[in-house]
Enzyme design. Structure first.
Site, mmCIF file in Angstrom:
data_model
loop_
_atom_site.group_PDB
_atom_site.id
_atom_site.type_symbol
_atom_site.label_atom_id
_atom_site.label_comp_id
_atom_site.label_asym_id
_atom_site.label_seq_id
_atom_site.Cartn_x
_atom_site.Cartn_y
_atom_site.Cartn_z
ATOM 1 N N ASN A 78 0.864 -1.182 0.000
ATOM 2 C CA ASN A 78 0.000 0.000 0.000
ATOM 3 C C ASN A 78 0.901 1.232 0.000
ATOM 4 O O ASN A 78 1.516 1.552 1.010
ATOM 5 C CB ASN A 78 -0.885 -0.048 1.264
ATOM 6 C CG ASN A 78 -1.723 1.208 1.431
ATOM 7 O OD1 ASN A 78 -1.772 2.061 0.542
ATOM 8 N ND2 ASN A 78 -2.389 1.314 2.575
ATOM 9 N N TRP A 79 0.969 1.905 -1.150
ATOM 10 C CA TRP A 79 1.890 3.042 -1.278
ATOM 11 C C TRP A 79 1.353 4.291 -0.590
ATOM 12 O O TRP A 79 2.041 5.309 -0.532
ATOM 13 C CB TRP A 79 2.169 3.337 -2.766
ATOM 14 C CG TRP A 79 2.932 2.248 -3.468
ATOM 15 C CD1 TRP A 79 3.405 1.075 -2.926
ATOM 16 C CD2 TRP A 79 3.336 2.230 -4.848
ATOM 17 N NE1 TRP A 79 4.059 0.341 -3.882
ATOM 18 C CE2 TRP A 79 4.033 1.021 -5.070
ATOM 19 C CE3 TRP A 79 3.168 3.111 -5.920
ATOM 20 C CZ2 TRP A 79 4.560 0.675 -6.329
ATOM 21 C CZ3 TRP A 79 3.687 2.774 -7.165
ATOM 22 C CH2 TRP A 79 4.380 1.572 -7.366
ATOM 23 N N LYS A 80 0.114 4.232 -0.124
ATOM 24 C CA LYS A 80 -0.507 5.386 0.557
ATOM 25 C C LYS A 80 -0.316 6.646 -0.297
ATOM 26 O O LYS A 80 -0.396 6.562 -1.519
ATOM 27 C CB LYS A 80 0.051 5.533 1.973
ATOM 28 C CG LYS A 80 -0.154 4.243 2.784
ATOM 29 C CD LYS A 80 0.085 4.395 4.249
ATOM 30 C CE LYS A 80 -0.145 3.060 4.948
ATOM 31 N NZ LYS A 80 -0.011 3.138 6.399
ATOM 32 N N HIS B 161 -9.616 1.134 5.367
ATOM 33 C CA HIS B 161 -8.307 1.299 6.023
ATOM 34 C C HIS B 161 -8.470 2.193 7.261
ATOM 35 O O HIS B 161 -9.254 3.146 7.250
ATOM 36 C CB HIS B 161 -7.307 1.923 5.042
ATOM 37 C CG HIS B 161 -5.900 1.824 5.537
ATOM 38 N ND1 HIS B 161 -5.394 2.678 6.495
ATOM 39 C CD2 HIS B 161 -4.900 0.950 5.256
ATOM 40 C CE1 HIS B 161 -4.138 2.336 6.771
ATOM 41 N NE2 HIS B 161 -3.822 1.277 6.024
ATOM 42 N N GLU C 126 -6.710 4.494 8.412
ATOM 43 C CA GLU C 126 -6.448 5.927 8.197
ATOM 44 C C GLU C 126 -7.699 6.623 7.682
ATOM 45 O O GLU C 126 -7.931 7.796 7.963
ATOM 46 C CB GLU C 126 -5.248 6.103 7.251
ATOM 47 C CG GLU C 126 -3.944 5.794 7.980
ATOM 48 C CD GLU C 126 -2.826 5.264 7.116
ATOM 49 O OE1 GLU C 126 -2.916 5.307 5.877
ATOM 50 O OE2 GLU C 126 -1.827 4.783 7.702
ATOM 51 N N GLU D 112 -5.087 -5.040 10.812
ATOM 52 C CA GLU D 112 -4.091 -3.984 10.972
ATOM 53 C C GLU D 112 -4.363 -3.251 12.288
ATOM 54 O O GLU D 112 -5.157 -2.297 12.313
ATOM 55 C CB GLU D 112 -4.180 -2.993 9.807
ATOM 56 C CG GLU D 112 -3.889 -3.608 8.450
ATOM 57 C CD GLU D 112 -3.350 -2.583 7.458
ATOM 58 O OE1 GLU D 112 -2.314 -2.863 6.854
ATOM 59 O OE2 GLU D 112 -3.940 -1.494 7.316
ATOM 60 N N GLY E 271 2.733 2.195 11.078
ATOM 61 C CA GLY E 271 3.683 3.297 10.971
ATOM 62 C C GLY E 271 4.387 3.630 12.271
ATOM 63 O O GLY E 271 4.992 4.695 12.402
ATOM 64 N N SER F 287 3.686 -2.106 10.515
ATOM 65 C CA SER F 287 5.143 -2.139 10.742
ATOM 66 C C SER F 287 5.790 -3.458 10.328
ATOM 67 O O SER F 287 6.709 -3.941 10.992
ATOM 68 C CB SER F 287 5.472 -1.809 12.208
ATOM 69 O OG SER F 287 5.079 -0.478 12.494
ATOM 70 N N GLY G 109 2.871 -0.920 4.346
ATOM 71 C CA GLY G 109 2.991 0.477 3.950
ATOM 72 C C GLY G 109 4.448 0.820 3.673
ATOM 73 O O GLY G 109 4.982 0.543 2.596
ATOM 74 N N GLY G 110 5.123 1.379 4.682
ATOM 75 C CA GLY G 110 6.489 1.903 4.531
ATOM 76 C C GLY G 110 7.462 0.991 3.789
ATOM 77 O O GLY G 110 8.148 1.436 2.860
HETATM 78 P P1 13P Z 1 3.151 0.390 7.746
HETATM 79 O O1 13P Z 1 3.654 -0.878 7.113
HETATM 80 O O2 13P Z 1 3.850 1.612 7.231
HETATM 81 O O3 13P Z 1 3.092 0.289 9.227
HETATM 82 O O4 13P Z 1 1.616 0.564 7.234
HETATM 83 C C1 13P Z 1 0.750 -0.499 7.342
HETATM 84 C C2 13P Z 1 -0.496 -0.181 6.600
HETATM 85 O O5 13P Z 1 -1.252 0.681 6.997
HETATM 86 C C3 13P Z 1 -0.757 -0.922 5.347
HETATM 87 O O6 13P Z 1 -2.045 -0.683 4.870
#
Ligand code: 13P
Length: 249
Positions: free
Chosen positions: A12-14, A98, A100, A169, A175, A208, A229-230
């Site tokens: 997920n590149w956000k 998600h 967020e 999640e 994050g 993470s 994500g990251g």
């Molecule tokens: P991180 O891997 O950056 O913690 O993000 C997880 C996430 O929200 C994937 O959708």
């Protein structure tokens, strides 16, 4: 892997990368992982880069998804994008609910449920995100919160629920550099599978996930893959996550 569920490693590149970086990353992914079938690999770029990434990945084994969709097909909804539009640029997947969006953009269980149905109706494979906040975990409310999130999202979804992938999640792990342990994730994944009432439902872990901790997560049979994500933004670290799920099969 002992189950019939094929593992999925999803990036997920956000809201990261510009157009040139998105294209370059997609081409490098194709070079490195383009023929990888086990695990399945999918990426979720921001909306404006979907068409470019789709073109870059065309004909490879890496599939494409979007990070969100509107519940309707078309209409006067400024700024929104529908599942049908996502299909037309080559998306197979879409992320729904998600944290967020739930916590920063006010997305309710009811909206998440409508989006899940819209995704299925438009022929997309949804990844439904669920997870508790730190406060909820400390209050020992984890199971109650996740059961509510799944039951409300699945309301009215009949036989197609096997097409849904669920990503656990925990909000406190996203994050933050603090991942759930394989034991913590496995405990929740087992419950999620019970509540889903369909053995085909894949349950991913997200929060993470890094090359340093993925080995232990990939060994847990309850974990059918990861939503990242990251560590999905750089091809080298994402490839290490994929490798961890390849070697467990
Ligand atoms: P991180 O891997 O950056 O913690 O993000 C997880 C996430 O929200 C994937 O959708």
């Amino acid at each position: 892997m002992s189950t019939a569920r094929r593992a999925l490693v999803a990036g997920n590149w956000k809201m990261y990368k510009d157009r040139a970086a998105a294209k370059a990353t997609a081409l490098a992914l194709r070079e490195t992982l383009g023929s990888c079938e086990i695990p399945e690999v999918a990426v979720f770029p921001p909306f404006p880069f979907l068409a470019d990434v789709s073109e870059a990945l065309h004909g490879s084994a890496i599939s494409l998804g979007a990070q969100d969709l509107h519940p309707g097909k078309e209409g006067a909804f400024t700024g929104e994008v529908s599942g049908w539009m996502l299909r037309s640029v080559g998306c197979r997947w879409v992320i729904v609910g998600h944290s967020e969006r739930r916590h920063q953009l006010g997305e309710t269980d009811e909206v998440v449920a409508r989006k899940l149905r819209a995704a299925l109706e438009s022929g997309l494979d949804p990844i439904l995100c669920v997870g508790e906040t730190l406060q909820e975990r400390e209050r020992r409310d984890t199971e109650r919160v996740i059961e509510r999130q799944i039951e409300s999202a699945f309301h009215g979804v009949g036989t197609s629920r096997g097409q849904v992938t669920i990503a656990y999640e925990p909000v406190w792990a996203i994050g933050t550099g603090r991942n759930a342990t394989p034991e913590q994730a496995s405990e929740v994944h087992k419950r999620i599978r019970d509540w889903s009432e369909d053995a085909r439902v894949r349950v991913l872990y997200g929060g993470s996930v890094k090359p340093e901790n993925v080995g232990a997560l990939a060994k847990a049979p309850e974990i059918d893959g990861v939503l990242v994500g990251g560590a999905s933004l750089e091809v080298s670290s994402f490839a290490r996550l994929v490798a961890a799920f390849k070697s467990r099969d």
